[in-house]
Design an enzyme around this catalytic site. Structure first.
Site, short mmCIF file in Angstrom:
data_model
loop_
_atom_site.label_atom_id
_atom_site.label_comp_id
_atom_site.label_asym_id
_atom_site.label_seq_id
_atom_site.Cartn_x
_atom_site.Cartn_y
_atom_site.Cartn_z
N GLY A 98 -30.86 -14.21 -4.99
CA GLY A 98 -32.41 -14.78 -5.18
C GLY A 98 -32.04 -15.50 -4.22
O GLY A 98 -32.59 -14.82 -2.62
N ALA A 99 -32.43 -16.82 -3.41
CA ALA A 99 -32.56 -17.24 -1.97
C ALA A 99 -32.45 -18.59 -1.66
O ALA A 99 -32.59 -19.63 -2.60
CB ALA A 99 -33.93 -16.89 -1.57
N MET A 100 -32.34 -18.41 -0.66
CA MET A 100 -30.78 -20.46 -0.97
C MET A 100 -31.18 -20.48 0.34
O MET A 100 -31.11 -19.95 1.47
CB MET A 100 -29.27 -19.93 -0.78
CG MET A 100 -28.52 -21.03 -0.30
SD MET A 100 -28.87 -22.31 -2.10
CE MET A 100 -28.68 -24.32 -0.75
N GLU A 101 -31.74 -22.16 0.04
CA GLU A 101 -32.93 -22.83 1.81
C GLU A 101 -31.57 -22.75 2.78
O GLU A 101 -31.97 -24.57 2.77
CB GLU A 101 -32.71 -24.28 0.62
CG GLU A 101 -32.44 -25.02 0.27
CD GLU A 101 -31.89 -25.35 -1.19
OE1 GLU A 101 -31.15 -26.21 -1.74
OE2 GLU A 101 -31.79 -23.42 -1.40
N ASN A 102 -30.03 -23.04 2.91
CA ASN A 102 -29.11 -23.39 4.22
C ASN A 102 -30.56 -23.79 4.95
O ASN A 102 -31.03 -23.20 5.83
CB ASN A 102 -28.60 -22.38 4.45
CG ASN A 102 -27.77 -21.76 3.86
OD1 ASN A 102 -27.16 -21.78 2.30
ND2 ASN A 102 -27.75 -19.76 3.50
N HIS B 182 -40.83 -22.46 -0.83
CA HIS B 182 -39.96 -22.86 -1.46
C HIS B 182 -39.17 -23.12 -0.80
O HIS B 182 -38.12 -24.42 -0.83
CB HIS B 182 -39.62 -21.75 -3.31
CG HIS B 182 -39.11 -22.59 -3.62
ND1 HIS B 182 -38.85 -23.73 -5.03
CD2 HIS B 182 -37.50 -22.50 -3.53
CE1 HIS B 182 -37.90 -23.94 -5.68
NE2 HIS B 182 -36.89 -23.51 -4.67
N GLU B 183 -38.41 -22.39 0.06
CA GLU B 183 -36.64 -22.20 0.58
C GLU B 183 -37.24 -23.57 1.44
O GLU B 183 -36.25 -24.21 2.15
CB GLU B 183 -36.80 -21.06 0.95
CG GLU B 183 -35.97 -20.02 -0.16
CD GLU B 183 -34.92 -20.42 -1.54
OE1 GLU B 183 -34.10 -21.70 -0.77
OE2 GLU B 183 -35.06 -20.49 -2.80
N HIS C 100 -37.71 -26.94 1.11
CA HIS C 100 -36.21 -27.63 0.97
C HIS C 100 -35.62 -27.63 2.41
O HIS C 100 -35.00 -28.98 2.64
CB HIS C 100 -35.57 -26.26 0.84
CG HIS C 100 -35.48 -26.42 -0.78
ND1 HIS C 100 -34.96 -27.81 -1.65
CD2 HIS C 100 -35.24 -25.51 -1.26
CE1 HIS C 100 -34.78 -27.03 -3.25
NE2 HIS C 100 -34.95 -25.66 -3.37
N GLU D 46 -35.46 -29.37 -6.38
CA GLU D 46 -35.97 -27.91 -6.98
C GLU D 46 -37.24 -28.12 -7.35
O GLU D 46 -38.84 -27.33 -7.31
CB GLU D 46 -35.31 -27.20 -8.23
CG GLU D 46 -33.90 -27.39 -7.71
CD GLU D 46 -33.70 -26.27 -6.59
OE1 GLU D 46 -34.95 -25.36 -5.87
OE2 GLU D 46 -32.86 -26.31 -5.47
#
Length: 810
Positions: free
Chosen positions: A264-268, A298-299, A302, A321
């Site tokens: 997926g992807a992560m919103e760091n 989406h990310e 965040h 989310e």
């Protein structure tokens, strides 16, 4: 392998620790110099924090191997159960913990990937919900936020990325380089990141922002191809969110790093990490381009919902989310070329939400969460697409102007802090001058789906609704009245639209009583299922969103057992013959392929596949639709000669055609080797594994299964291989694997939330089982000896497969 005795932080422990401590700063040194040849990551955390009750005791999270630790210069004892005890705290404290993590193959939090194309090594970290503790010592909970300053020692040829952007780089020991990053803003530990490797990099300055894209070297041509689209959507998103929230993104640099074997992807904050599977090896279809844009947005959302303002505890995960999923569709529709984003949301994500919300694992969008292990189980269709749909409904309910004002006030008041549900509700209520108590309790605190029908027995139609506990929830929705004969052909034309605020079980509508067709939830303004599901009417509706509402009704009738697979496909095929929006065409083709493969009775499957194949052939005659149509054709056709005649130089289609040929029993050995020799994709080996997995051959199945359970297949590719593995008509050769799946359950949580979600869902048997097996699987989910995220995913998938089994009975 991570220890089974590592404790999960409870809500009570987190509250006590937050009441006791104030974290002032993290200084974290990371040594990656062992990674080119070894597995080791070493870290030293220096944590400066205060204690409101001097002399008290607490603990710091440290699930990696602790090599040494001091508190205010005093040596500490060994860690136990992933925790390091801290006693006799002073008013001001300095904690130094040196850790080592050697399980960088399939452990949690940190991963070493080796590119099969050139042997280059890449390192990524990903910490949601509480996996930073597997890499360095920290107070791993969302409401202990602090600035983080990283100093990373890495091989000289590597590039390192982290949250705060530009680093000061200097020579280090043994020919290494040292990357010193400035302190981040106040962040939760799970919002931080370190990625490293010999990255290919592309940069662009837009609207005052320094935008960066990174990927492994072997994918440089793909990133270069997609860079313009990525920069365009990134700049559009930063502009849109900055304006809507009245708070521009507060950092000049915004990086996005595409890495191998990531899920997926992560919103760091300031440095989003992506699976490089999003960099499509063949020319992307419209669906894939739209998906890329929505995930990017989406990310990005965040950065505000999750990073700048963070939930206090995981019971308010929806503040992250649900809002990010809502905001990505909002931004896509208003700020990018993807103006039909809400229609795509409806027939993609929202369908899964309706299914989950009507099944055994339905839960309120906001619910009590006992510990972080339980929190992992709610990263699901209720929190994501249902939550987004409910927020879309709230936007309609309070009005978009008030919604924007309320969210802007929320960020102005709570920037860099932690919040709860009530904080946001209060700001939206003040902006709209509405009491949102009943709305909050009904929509966020109650599980289940509202359902609406029309009573047309009187002079005017009456909207009849029911909620999960009686009357429907408070909401605004639209009902359209349609006439035939006002447009060319057999189409329907909307002549009236009633926008109603529902407050009881029956609502009179100001609509003519003699319309030819009524569409409940026209324009898809609320989260509710509707009837009737008329296959013929769906294709006659005049707009993409109206057709999408009708298609949703068809699909919901299929999964609830009210409509056959035959009639569902007939409705989808009819819509495909008139649909004009590329992303919806691709989505409807996928749905039709799913019905043919998973839901159709065995006696009807060939005929349904032929029907889907025929519409795919028709659509393939249009160059704009050719690629996505041929992909569906490769799923369903029995005419392999014609299929391979369409392949040409399309390598992606060639792999899909080989999967189909393998599934039907053809020998693909020579063709697979030829394609491996020609395919520049560094991950082409996964494509060949899917071809082998599809074969109705015991040895091929055994090899594929072992690769899946040994985790040779990375999480992003599990579904491609497992869907090829579980094929209809192969029940004999699949015998025994259903029992092997049950035996795996206690181990599927290993490696963290993302692998657990993929493996629990995608390895679940789809063929060669019966209702009794599904019941046993459901019992296994409830037995208590598997991790909560596995139990929840298993129960949800078991319910879906049970519905497939009922549909297959005809």
């Amino acid at each position: 392998m991570e220890s089974l005795v590592v404790k999960s932080l409870t809500e009570g422990e987190a509250r006590e620790r937050a009441d006791l401590l104030g974290v002032e700063r993290y200084d974290i040194a990371v040594d990656l110099t062992d990674l080119p040849t070894g597995p080791r990551v070493r870290t030293t955390s220096t944590i400066t924090f205060s204690c409101r009750t001097p002399g008290a005791a607490t603990f710091v999270d440290a699930a990696a191997t602790v090599l040494g630790a001091t508190l205010n210069g005093r040596a500490l004892g060994p860690a136990s159960e992933g925790r390091l005890s801290l006693d006799d705290l002073a008013a001001q404290n300095t904690l130094v913990v040196e850790c080592e993590q050697t399980n960088t193959r399939d452990g949690a939090g940190v991963h070493k990937a080796v590119d099969p194309a050139d042997g280059e090594v890449y390192l990524w970290t990903s910490f949601e919900p509480d996996q930073a503790r597997w890499v360095w010592a920290c107070f791993d909970q969302p409401d202990l936020k602090a600035p983080h300053a990283f100093t990373v020692t890495a091989p000289a040829e590597w590039t390192v990325t982290s949250n705060s952007g530009t680093a000061r780089v200097s020579d280090g020991p043994g020919g290494s380089r040292v990357w010193e990053f400035g302190a981040t803003p106040t962040l939760s530990p799970y919002n931080t990141v370190v990625n490293a490797g010999p990255f290919h990099q592309v940069r662009r300055r837009v609207d005052g922002y320094d935008l960066g894209l990174f990927c492994r070297r072997s994918l440089a041509p793909v990133l270069d191809r997609d860079a313009e689209q990525l920069f365009t959507v990134t700049s559009q998103g930063l502009r849109f969110f900055g304006e809507q929230f009245e708070m521009p993104f507060p950092q000049a640099r915004y990086d996005q790093v595409f890495v191998p074997e990531f899920g997926g992807a992560m919103e760091n904050f300031g440095c989003v990490t992506w699976s490089d599977g999003f960099l499509r090896r063949s020319a992307p279809t419209p669906v894939e381009n739209e998906q890329l844009a929505r995930v990017l947005l989406h990310e990005m959302a965040h950065m505000w919902f999750g990073n700048i303002v963070t939930m206090r505890w995981w019971d308010d995960l929806w503040l992250n989310e649900s809002f990010a999923e809502f905001a990505c569709n909002w931004a896509a529709g208003e700020a990018t070329e993807y103006t039909d984003s809400w229609a795509r949301h409806l027939v993609a994500g929202k369908l899964s939400a309706y299914l989950a919300d009507q099944g055994p694992v339905s839960h309120p969008i906001r619910q009590p969460i006992r510990d972080v292990a339980e929190a992992m189980s709610i990263f699901d269709s209720i929190t994501y697409p249902k939550g987004a749909s409910v927020l879309r409904q709230l936007q309609v309910y309070v009005g978009e102007k008030a919604f924007r004002a309320g969210t802007a006030a929320y960020f102005a008041k709570y920037a860099w802090q932690n919040t709860t549900l009530q904080d946001l509700v209060d700001e939206l209520a003040a902006a709209s001058d509405k009491d949102l108590t009943t709305w909050r309790d009904g929509w966020l605190g109650t599980a289940g789906t509202d359902h609406f029908t029309l009573d047309t027995s009187g002079e005017q139609p009456v909207l009849v609704g029911r909620g999960p506990q009686g009357p429907p929830r408070p909401q605004v929705l639209a009902v359209g009245s349609y006439r035939s004969g006002l447009a060319p052909g057999n189409g329907l034309t909307r002549t009236h639209r009633a926008l109603v605020e529902v407050s009881s079980a029956r609502t009179s509508l100001d609509l003519p009583g003699d319309a030819d067709f009524y569409l409940v939830n026209d324009d898809d303004l609320t989260f509710a299922t509707t009837r009737p599901a008329d296959p013929a009417a769906a294709a006659r509706l005049p707009t993409p969103i109206a057709r999408a509402v009708a298609v949703t009704s068809l699909w919901d009738a299929l999964v609830t057992g009210e409509m056959s697979a035959d009639r569902t496909v007939a409705g989808l095929v009819a819509v495909l013959d008139v649909e004009t929006v590329p992303v919806l065409i691709g989505t409807y083709l996928n749905l039709a392929g799913d019905v043919a493969g998973d839901w159709a009775p065995a006696a009807h499957r060939t005929a349904i596949e032929a029907q889907v194949a025929e519409v795919a052939r028709r659509l393939a005659a249009d160059p704009a639709r050719r690629s996505v149509a041929l992909r569906t054709l490769a799923r369903v056709t029995g005419d392999l000669e014609a299929l391979f005649g369409e392949v040409g130089d399309d390598i992606d289609l060639a792999w899909r055609a080989l999967v189909r040929k393998s599934e039907l029993g053809g020998d693909t050995t020579a063709q697979v080797q030829d394609l491996l020799d020609r395919d520049p994709d560094p991950d082409a080996g996964i494509r060949s594994m899917a071809v082998r997995a599809a074969a109705p051959d015991p040895e091929a199945k055994a090899t594929a299964w072992q690769a899946l359970v040994d985790r040779t297949v990375p999480p992003p590719a599990v579904r491609a291989v497992s869907s090829a593995f579980w094929r209809p008509g192969q029940e004999t050769v699949l015998a025994g694997y259903a029992e092997r799946y049950l035996a795996l359950l206690p181990t599927l949580h290993r490696g963290g939330m993302i692998p657990a979600l993929h493996l629990s869902r995608d390895l679940f048997p789809v063929f060669g089982i019966d209702e009794a097996y599904v019941a046993r699987a459901t019992e296994a989910a409830a037995a208590g000896d598997v991790a909560p995220v596995v139990a929840k995913t298993l129960a949800e998938r078991a319910d879906e497969v049970a519905r497939m089994l009922r549909a297959r009975k005809g």
